[in-house]
Design an enzyme around this catalytic site. Sequence first.
Site, PDB file in Angstrom:
ATOM      1  CB  CYS A 385      18.894  82.773  36.150  1.00  0.00           C
ATOM      2  SG  CYS A 385      20.022  83.087  37.626  1.00  0.00           S
ATOM      3  NE  ARG A 390      18.467  86.124  35.014  1.00  0.00           N
ATOM      4  CZ  ARG A 390      18.452  85.873  33.888  1.00  0.00           C
ATOM      5  NH1 ARG A 390      17.773  86.128  32.920  1.00  0.00           N
ATOM      6  NH2 ARG A 390      19.854  85.140  33.269  1.00  0.00           N
TER       7      ARG A 390
END
Length: 441
Positions: A385, A390
């Site tokens: 990410c 994430r």
Amino acid sequence: MSQMAKELSTKEVVSKIEKENVQLIDIRPIAAYNGWALEGEQRGGHIPGAKSIPLQWTGYMDWVEVLEEKNITKNLPIIIYGYSGNTASTMAHKMRELGYGELFIYNSFVTEWSADEALSLEQLARYQQLVYPDWVNQLIKGNTPPKYDNDDFVICHSHYDNIEDYHRGHIPGAIPIDTNSLESTETWNRRSPDELKETLEKLGIHHDTTVVLYGRFSAPTFNEEKFPGKSAGHLGALRCAAIMLYAGVNDVRILNGGITSWETKQLPLSTEAISPTPINDFGADIPGCPEIMIDPPEAKELLAADDGDLVSIRSWEEFIGERSGYHYIKKKGRIPGAIFGNCGSDAYHMENYRNFDHTMREFQEVEQAWKEGGIIADKHIAFYCGTGWRGSEAFWNAWLMGWPNVSVYDGGWYQWCNNPNNPVETGIPEQAPKSQKTMAQ
């Protein structure tokens, strides 16, 4: 009074599944759907093809949207099952009020389906690493929860430079863990093996310690907060969990849904600050699982390989270069050749990987979305990410599914774009399959 739903026998359920186009709804808690035997059933898991819609969710105003998201149609018969006839009948009544007509209930899941080895069940491959509130509650009360045979555990309340979040209320006995203790504050990459060893020893974590991680999600707002990550504690917990797994902690567990799930069960919170009990030696070389984290050379190898893919767990706007996603990252764009894996609305939200109560989304739905985007278990998949949070959550989804070769590209977009020799792309990639482009919708 609405018409009662007909009760089906096990034989009738099997016949309908084999001969008709029916929809199955599992209304038990998500933990049971994933594989935990919560009511003494002989085998855990769910009937193949069933959708997870816990009866508890009907207490939320927007639960009806879940039926639409899971494509539960009014044009096909629906079989509802749970742990008791009363709960199945309650769900049938609620659905009939919404206009669903052909409804059936199945009340013999525990006594017959789970007891019959000839009847298939599906479960999350590593469901035991995704625990539920009552499991943690048993642990802290000194009892032995299922699928646990250790006598050494540490519960970690994750936060990013926000100790006030811990003092606001935490699971009794939990210690605070700042993501900064596992990440470099200059690069946001994992810290060096020596630094990780020092941190884990200060936290009292041995390589054989069972570690349970969770955090609080407080709806961070990118435009209004200078440090939105301070409000995304559960996302930070998944980052910490991935780094601990990389370091070599053998038994890392996630509280599904974070502190939200604990509060939903109305379990007590504590404001008593707990200090960790340091240990002298982690007991194993770090990293114990080096394959979990990769760096630019390996990321470039994946981009060039036929048996590997680099997957961007970023918003569509970040992926096509409309925004960087972070206050501290100026450059916009993506790594050329990366596959769009989506996340949600921005760098601090993972809506497409979570249910609205912050529990992990039904694993088959995640796997199907990945498949439509060309992300498959047969390849070496590395998620990334902006700086790793994430990407770590997506990694956990794949790892829990039992995917054999998954990693986090630790440096992500931040590390990639800071090297002027690395190529950058913007706009919608011409080679992207249609399904990849529509994942953002």
